[in-house]
Design a protein around this motif. Structure first.
Motif, PDB file in Angstrom:
ATOM      1  N   GLU A   6       0.832  -1.210   0.000  1.00 33.23           N
ATOM      2  CA  GLU A   6       0.000   0.000   0.000  1.00 33.23           C
ATOM      3  C   GLU A   6       0.865   1.258   0.000  1.00 33.23           C
ATOM      4  OE1 GLU A   6      -3.710   1.996   2.369  1.00 33.23           O
ATOM      5  OE2 GLU A   6      -2.349   0.735   3.521  1.00 33.23           O
ATOM      6  N   GLY A  49       0.830   3.760  -3.203  1.00 28.72           N
ATOM      7  CA  GLY A  49       0.288   5.092  -2.965  1.00 28.72           C
ATOM      8  C   GLY A  49       1.334   6.166  -2.761  1.00 28.72           C
ATOM      9  N   LEU A  61      -4.452  -1.475  -5.497  1.00 27.03           N
ATOM     10  CA  LEU A  61      -4.572  -0.509  -4.414  1.00 27.03           C
ATOM     11  C   LEU A  61      -5.997  -0.479  -3.873  1.00 27.03           C
ATOM     12  CD1 LEU A  61      -3.038   1.554  -2.748  1.00 27.03           C
ATOM     13  CD2 LEU A  61      -3.683   3.285  -4.415  1.00 27.03           C
TER      14      LEU A  61
END
Length: 177
Positions: free
Chosen positions: A124, A128, A166
């Motif tokens: 993650e 991101g 994601l």
């Protein structure tokens, strides 16, 4: 992971199975892409060179995070250092080679490794905080260069796959008690 390999300098396996694999991935992701015709290894290598290495106008879509993450667009800068710090967090010490560690092929292979190891927390943060901060610009430049349908499909499938990861895999894991 196929996507990481497909963004490397083409070999016989990618030329032989790449179009079929991209079609299958696109279908699995629900993408409605134009047909991806078969392409010879020589044609694939020529197109790779034009898009990612050199052409009369320069590389259309350099495949390195540092080009997109550093304001001046230089190699071995911010994006490179970011990628290496994520690799090190996973316990990998990148070795010097002909390609910088922030090459899209390496970063996509790293995504695959994080999935295999179940490191969704790091996945993650990597997606991101790093990869999805620069990949959209690479994909846009790649598509603007009017690539062979193989590379157009690769850009779109990769984008869809990363965003799906994601959205579904990482965030779904947080919802599970």
């Amino acid at each position: 992971m196929f996507l990481g390999r497909a963004f490397q300098y083409p070999d016989a396996q990618v030329a032989l199975h790449g179009a079929w694999t991209l079609k299958k991935l696109a279908r699995d992701l629900g993408l409605d892409l134009p047909d991806v015709p078969e392409i010879s290894l020589e044609e694939l290598q020529t197109e790779y060179t034009r898009l990612f290495i050199n052409s009369p106008e320069g590389a259309a879509a350099p495949p390195y995070a540092s080009i997109y993450r550093h304001r001046a667009g230089f190699l071995y800068q911010e994006g490179h250092d970011e990628a290496l710090s994520y690799y090190r967090e996973m316990g990998f010490e990148p070795v010097e080679g002909p390609e910088p560690g922030d090459h899209i092929g390496f970063e996509l292979a790293f995504v695959g490794l994080l999935l295999e190891e179940g490191r969704l927390d790091l996945l993650e943060r990597f997606l991101g905080g790093h990869l999805l901060k620069w990949y959209p610009e690479l994909a846009a430049r790649l598509l603007a260069a009017r690539p062979h349908p193989f590379y157009a499909a690769l850009a779109q499938v990769t984008d869809a796959c990363l965003n799906r990861l994601l959205e579904e895999v990482v965030h779904e894991e947080k919802r599970v008690p």
